[in-house]
Design an enzyme around this catalytic site. Structure first.
Site, PDB file in Angstrom:
ATOM      1  CE1 TYR A  51      -4.063  -1.649  -0.247  1.00  0.00           C
ATOM      2  CE2 TYR A  51      -3.606  -2.669   1.864  1.00  0.00           C
ATOM      3  CZ  TYR A  51      -4.384  -2.565   0.726  1.00  0.00           C
ATOM      4  OH  TYR A  51      -5.494  -3.372   0.566  1.00  0.00           O
ATOM      5  NE  ARG A  92     -10.532  -2.292  -9.139  1.00  0.00           N
ATOM      6  CZ  ARG A  92     -10.066  -1.664  -8.054  1.00  0.00           C
ATOM      7  NH1 ARG A  92      -9.134  -2.221  -7.286  1.00  0.00           N
ATOM      8  NH2 ARG A  92     -10.518  -0.489  -7.715  1.00  0.00           N
ATOM      9  NE  ARG A 109     -13.062  -4.244  -2.739  1.00  0.00           N
ATOM     10  CZ  ARG A 109     -12.191  -3.435  -3.324  1.00  0.00           C
ATOM     11  NH1 ARG A 109     -12.619  -2.502  -4.163  1.00  0.00           N
ATOM     12  NH2 ARG A 109     -10.912  -3.536  -3.074  1.00  0.00           N
ATOM     13  CG  HIS A 126      -5.603  -5.871  -3.351  1.00  0.00           C
ATOM     14  ND1 HIS A 126      -5.494  -4.509  -3.490  1.00  0.00           N
ATOM     15  CD2 HIS A 126      -4.804  -6.417  -4.308  1.00  0.00           C
ATOM     16  CE1 HIS A 126      -4.650  -4.240  -4.487  1.00  0.00           C
ATOM     17  NE2 HIS A 126      -4.217  -5.379  -4.990  1.00  0.00           N
TER      18      HIS A 126
HETATM   19  N1  UDP Z   1      -9.507   2.585   1.729  1.00  0.00           N
HETATM   20  C1  UDP Z   1     -10.240   3.164   2.764  1.00  0.00           C
HETATM   21  N2  UDP Z   1     -10.766   4.419   2.567  1.00  0.00           N
HETATM   22  C2  UDP Z   1     -10.614   5.109   1.410  1.00  0.00           C
HETATM   23  C3  UDP Z   1      -9.873   4.513   0.366  1.00  0.00           C
HETATM   24  C4  UDP Z   1      -9.342   3.248   0.562  1.00  0.00           C
HETATM   25  O1  UDP Z   1     -10.420   2.560   3.821  1.00  0.00           O
HETATM   26  O2  UDP Z   1     -11.124   6.242   1.309  1.00  0.00           O
HETATM   27  C5  UDP Z   1      -8.917   1.245   1.934  1.00  0.00           C
HETATM   28  C6  UDP Z   1      -9.807   0.116   1.383  1.00  0.00           C
HETATM   29  O3  UDP Z   1      -9.674  -1.023   2.231  1.00  0.00           O
HETATM   30  C7  UDP Z   1      -9.169  -0.110   0.021  1.00  0.00           C
HETATM   31  C8  UDP Z   1      -7.695   0.095   0.304  1.00  0.00           C
HETATM   32  O4  UDP Z   1      -7.675   1.162   1.253  1.00  0.00           O
HETATM   33  O5  UDP Z   1      -9.466  -1.397  -0.491  1.00  0.00           O
HETATM   34  C9  UDP Z   1      -6.853   0.469  -0.907  1.00  0.00           C
HETATM   35  O6  UDP Z   1      -7.387   1.619  -1.512  1.00  0.00           O
HETATM   36  P1  UDP Z   1      -7.509   1.764  -3.094  1.00  0.00           P
HETATM   37  O7  UDP Z   1      -7.791   3.200  -3.375  1.00  0.00           O
HETATM   38  O8  UDP Z   1      -6.334   1.143  -3.756  1.00  0.00           O
HETATM   39  O9  UDP Z   1      -8.845   0.942  -3.415  1.00  0.00           O
HETATM   40  P2  UDP Z   1      -9.033  -0.502  -4.111  1.00  0.00           P
HETATM   41  O10 UDP Z   1      -8.039  -0.580  -5.251  1.00  0.00           O
HETATM   42  O11 UDP Z   1      -8.788  -1.546  -3.042  1.00  0.00           O
HETATM   43  O12 UDP Z   1     -10.457  -0.513  -4.604  1.00  0.00           O
HETATM   44 MG    MG Z   2      -6.023  -0.232  -5.271  1.00  0.00          MG
END
Ligand code: UDP
Ligand code: MG
Length: 168
Positions: A51, A92, A109, A126
């Site tokens: 991350y 996705r 989700r 993820h």
């Molecule tokens: N996340 C969160 N709040 C936010 C954005 C992200 O808690 O406003 C967390 C959530 O668990 C997410 C992870 O951080 O899956 C990684 O964020 P990303 O923007 O990469 O989203 P993803 O690719 O997982 O949809």
């Molecule tokens: Mg992401």
């Protein structure tokens, strides 16, 4: 269209809630191939590297606690590589939006995620969001010999992830 690889992580909440089977069933609807899979414990280095692009976000430290299992008292995650046509987009789509409240209710989700009182999105899985991200993440989570397709160039040499243990 060309074949793509994508990384899926079933996060600690998914294992804690015994959702692994449900999630794998949903992902099988994509008809993609699993070419790597393992259950592992996520240490701080792996969590932060995975991350790293979010390190400026206010929720970063909690996110690290989440993916490393500290929030759930569950130190396992399941990591999988799915492979096939448009794999990144297909996974996705079935995963659903990042915010579980906004995700389609029939997505993974949407069905199984929730927002914690702290505001963190506890969203069960993820999924890589681009080709470059998938390559970076797959190389971070897997060694070449753990994948049954030669995805990326590899070389003979010393182990990259510390000493390997052998069976006695
Ligand atoms: N996340 C969160 N709040 C936010 C954005 C992200 O808690 O406003 C967390 C959530 O668990 C997410 C992870 O951080 O899956 C990684 O964020 P990303 O923007 O990469 O989203 P993803 O690719 O997982 O949809
Ligand atoms: Mg992401």
């Amino acid at each position: 269209m060309k074949n793509e690889a994508t990384l899926v992580i079933i996060k600690p909440d998914g294992l804690k809630k015994s959702l692994t089977g449900n999630i794998l069933s949903r992902l099988s609807e994509t008809k993609l191939k699993i070419i790597g899979a393992k259950v592992i414990q996520v240490n701080q280095d792996l969590a932060r590297a995975h991350y790293h692009h979010l390190k400026e976000q206010p929720f970063f430290l909690e996110l690290i606690k989440y993916i490393s299992g500290e929030l759930h008292g569950e130190n396992r995650v399941m990591a999988l590589i799915y492979w096939g046509t448009n794999a990144i987009g297909k996974v996705r789509e079935i995963a659903g939006a990042t915010n579980p409240e906004e995700a389609d209710p029939v997505s993974i989700r949407g069905a199984y995620g929730r927002i914690l009182t702290t505001g963190l999105f506890e969203n069960v899985i993820h999924a890589s969001s681009s080709d470059d991200e998938a390559e970076r993440e797959i190389k971070l989570w897997f060694d070449p010999e753990e994948i049954v397709v030669d995805l990326y160039p590899a070389r003979e040499g010393e182990m990259t992830k510390g000493n390997k243990r052998c069976w006695k």
